[in-house]
Design a protein around this motif. Structure first.
Motif, PDB file in Angstrom:
ATOM      1  N   LEU A  47       1.118  -1.298   0.428  1.00 25.25           N
ATOM      2  CA  LEU A  47      -0.039   0.513  -0.460  1.00 25.25           C
ATOM      3  C   LEU A  47       0.665   0.806   0.101  1.00 25.25           C
ATOM      4  O   LEU A  47       0.574   2.155  -0.482  1.00 25.25           O
ATOM      5  N   MET A  48       1.830   1.145   0.630  1.00 27.37           N
ATOM      6  CA  MET A  48       2.639   2.143   0.894  1.00 27.37           C
ATOM      7  C   MET A  48       2.935   2.956  -0.767  1.00 27.37           C
ATOM      8  O   MET A  48       3.853   3.499  -0.853  1.00 27.37           O
ATOM      9  N   TYR A  50       2.259   1.583  -3.341  1.00 24.94           N
ATOM     10  CA  TYR A  50       0.932   2.200  -4.422  1.00 24.94           C
ATOM     11  C   TYR A  50       0.455   3.840  -4.321  1.00 24.94           C
ATOM     12  O   TYR A  50      -0.359   4.413  -5.010  1.00 24.94           O
ATOM     13  N   GLN A  51       0.923   4.157  -3.105  1.00 26.30           N
ATOM     14  CA  GLN A  51       0.730   5.362  -2.324  1.00 26.30           C
ATOM     15  C   GLN A  51       1.774   6.615  -3.345  1.00 26.30           C
ATOM     16  O   GLN A  51       1.142   7.246  -3.776  1.00 26.30           O
ATOM     17  N   ALA A  52       3.088   5.678  -2.928  1.00 19.29           N
ATOM     18  CA  ALA A  52       4.340   7.067  -3.736  1.00 19.29           C
ATOM     19  C   ALA A  52       4.050   6.917  -5.062  1.00 19.29           C
ATOM     20  O   ALA A  52       4.722   7.734  -4.708  1.00 19.29           O
ATOM     21  N   GLN A  54       2.381   7.366  -6.838  1.00 21.25           N
ATOM     22  CA  GLN A  54       1.089   8.081  -7.241  1.00 21.25           C
ATOM     23  C   GLN A  54       1.224  10.018  -6.901  1.00 21.25           C
ATOM     24  O   GLN A  54       0.461  10.247  -6.562  1.00 21.25           O
ATOM     25  N   HIS A  55       2.256  10.100  -5.563  1.00 21.08           N
ATOM     26  CA  HIS A  55       3.207  11.778  -5.567  1.00 21.08           C
ATOM     27  C   HIS A  55       3.281  12.129  -6.723  1.00 21.08           C
ATOM     28  O   HIS A  55       4.342  11.461  -7.575  1.00 21.08           O
TER      29      HIS A  55
ATOM     30  N   CYS B  73       0.877  10.618   1.476  1.00 21.12           N
ATOM     31  CA  CYS B  73       1.059   9.200   0.893  1.00 21.12           C
ATOM     32  C   CYS B  73       0.726   8.739   1.814  1.00 21.12           C
ATOM     33  O   CYS B  73       0.675   7.673   1.748  1.00 21.12           O
ATOM     34  N   VAL B  74       1.364   8.516   2.665  1.00 21.84           N
ATOM     35  CA  VAL B  74       2.194   7.462   4.152  1.00 21.84           C
ATOM     36  C   VAL B  74       1.047   7.794   4.594  1.00 21.84           C
ATOM     37  O   VAL B  74       0.587   6.150   4.859  1.00 21.84           O
ATOM     38  N   ARG B  76      -2.100   8.364   4.210  1.00 19.74           N
ATOM     39  CA  ARG B  76      -3.319   6.924   3.501  1.00 19.74           C
ATOM     40  C   ARG B  76      -3.106   5.419   3.372  1.00 19.74           C
ATOM     41  O   ARG B  76      -3.683   4.764   4.150  1.00 19.74           O
ATOM     42  N   ALA B  77      -1.744   5.114   3.457  1.00 14.70           N
ATOM     43  CA  ALA B  77      -1.303   3.735   3.389  1.00 14.70           C
ATOM     44  C   ALA B  77      -1.439   3.084   4.529  1.00 14.70           C
ATOM     45  O   ALA B  77      -1.889   1.874   4.146  1.00 14.70           O
ATOM     46  N   ARG B  78      -0.677   3.782   5.422  1.00 16.48           N
ATOM     47  CA  ARG B  78      -0.525   3.060   6.870  1.00 16.48           C
ATOM     48  C   ARG B  78      -2.249   3.176   7.206  1.00 16.48           C
ATOM     49  O   ARG B  78      -2.554   1.741   7.998  1.00 16.48           O
ATOM     50  N   GLN B  80      -4.966   2.196   5.690  1.00 17.33           N
ATOM     51  CA  GLN B  80      -5.851   1.383   5.352  1.00 17.33           C
ATOM     52  C   GLN B  80      -5.001   0.559   5.299  1.00 17.33           C
ATOM     53  O   GLN B  80      -5.872  -1.092   5.758  1.00 17.33           O
ATOM     54  N   TRP B  94      -9.049  -1.678  -5.276  1.00 22.96           N
ATOM     55  CA  TRP B  94      -8.733  -1.091  -5.411  1.00 22.96           C
ATOM     56  C   TRP B  94      -9.238   0.524  -5.707  1.00 22.96           C
ATOM     57  O   TRP B  94      -8.930   1.407  -5.510  1.00 22.96           O
TER      58      TRP B  94
END
Lengths: 288, 98
Positions: A47-48, A50-52, A54-55, B73-74, B76-78, B80, B94
């Motif tokens: 998930l990290m 996946y999000q990074a 899109q940064h 972004c970090v 959000r990921a953590r 989730q 997704w």
């Protein structure tokens, strides 16, 4: 031409590195979901990454994701995260056959369709980490039009070969380096040399960079940001080489203007390979 | 989504955050945020956390966050990761994670 001198490994679950690696300006950032991530953190790291991906900070830098092998419970999930996140290149570890590349691209095409990316948009690179991978390097490198690079990974390969790293000219890696490099050149794709694990040994790192550069590798996989600048400077042409490259291009331009097919400079013929070499030298000089 | 068990994600290292989730026990969604940069970015952090929980349709659970200056972004990921662990969810939707 896309420069691929430096590919910086960033552990997928390392928030600090995910948040800063773009600052060091490697040619490519490789988010690692495989060996650098413990089994219990695979889901969070995925998930990290996946999000990074899109940064906005990563919009102008080539991104690579090293997924877990497809025959593990993590591989396909990693692939979903990478492709849906918009990664430029998927790196497949421990590649041994072209069939693995075919299987991978089938899954990628399915995911691209599902998430609305153009089919073929995601590129591939294969890491060769075993004797069978080295033997099959040409078929792996030519397995798909998505392939843009191939890398030799030293640690697993040397274990497979029943040997270990030495210092100096590293005879234990010579055949694998040469084979992988020939496969890359035959396929017209890029080639990455092994990582250098001792980040406190700049001298040893630069010695190895010279070997890779002299053999013809585009660059190296790196595990620490401090290695980026050292590598880029080592790959930069000298002032004399830059000066010569400018004269070559000027001579070629003049020949073109006069309608001549070829021209000579200092008694040597300036033909397309020489012009290409000069263009590459100037690109490397400008990129330092 | 309902948090059915205690779970954590992340770390208390710089640029990261630790997210703890647990059943609320009262059918509500309770959020506590502690951050080293609360004064400057508190509103933004809360917005990212709330948006992330909304997308996952988390209506029931206690969410406690210890932020150490993480990027959006970090965060959000953590969040989730902690929620999916706390909900025992194996399959990823997704569309809810972007």
């Amino acid at each position: 031409m896309k420069l691929r001198r430096s590919m910086l490994f960033v552990p997928g679950d390392n928030a600090a590195m995910l948040s800063t690696s773009f600052v060091y300006k490697p040619d490519s950032v490789m988010f690692d979901l495989e060996d650098a991530v413990s089994l219990r953190e695979k889901d969070s790291a995925r998930l990290m990454v996946y999000q990074a991906l899109q940064h906005p900070a990563y919009a102008d830098i080539e991104t690579v994701v090293r997924i877990n092998e497809l025959n593990t419970e993590y591989g396909l999930k990693d692939l979903e995260a990478a492709v849906r996140g918009g990664v430029d290149i998927v790196r497949l570890p421990k590649t041994e056959t072209a069939q693995e590349i075919h299987e991978l691209e089938t899954h990628i095409a399915r995911i691209e369709k599902a998430c609305g990316r153009p089919v073929g948009d995601t590129k591939l690179m294969a890491a060769i980490e075993s004797a069978i991978g080295v033997v099959n390097a040409v078929s792996i490198a030519t397995a798909s039009p998505r392939m843009v690079a191939i890398a030799i990974a030293g640690f697993d390969y040397l274990v497979d070969m029943h040997t270990r790293r030495s210092t100096g000219w590293e005879p234990e890696l010579f055949y694998a380096r040469a084979a992988v490099l020939h496969a890359a050149r035959a396929a017209h794709i890029d080639a990455f040399d092994v990582v250098y694990g001792n980040v406190t040994d700049d001298e040893g790192f630069l010695r190895e960079v010279q070997i890779a550069k002299q053999l013809g590798f585009n660059g190296k996989s790196l595990i620490h940001p401090k290695q980026i600048d050292l590598l880029h400077k080592a790959y930069a042409p000298t002032e004399a080489e830059v000066s010569h490259a400018k004269r070559v291009l000027a001579a070629a331009e003049e020949a073109h203007r006069k309608g001549l097919g070829v021209v000579s400079l200092d008694g040597k013929m300036v033909d397309p390979p020489v012009i290409h070499e000069a263009e590459m030298a100037l690109q490397l000089a400008e990129a330092v | 989504m309902k948090v059915i068990k205690e779970a954590i994600a992340g770390t208390v290292e710089s640029s990261d955050l630790l997210v703890k989730v647990a059943p609320s026990g009262k059918g509500t969604r309770d959020i506590v945020i502690r951050s080293e940069v609360m004064k400057q970015f508190g509103k933004q952090i809360k917005k990212v956390v709330t948006d992330t929980l909304d997308k996952l349709s988390v209506s029931d659970g206690s969410i406690v966050i210890e932020d150490k200056g993480a990027l959006d972004c970090v965060i959000r990921a953590r969040v989730q990761a902690a929620v999916l662990r706390g909900c025992g969810s194996q399959e990823l939707d997704w569309g809810r994670l972007s």
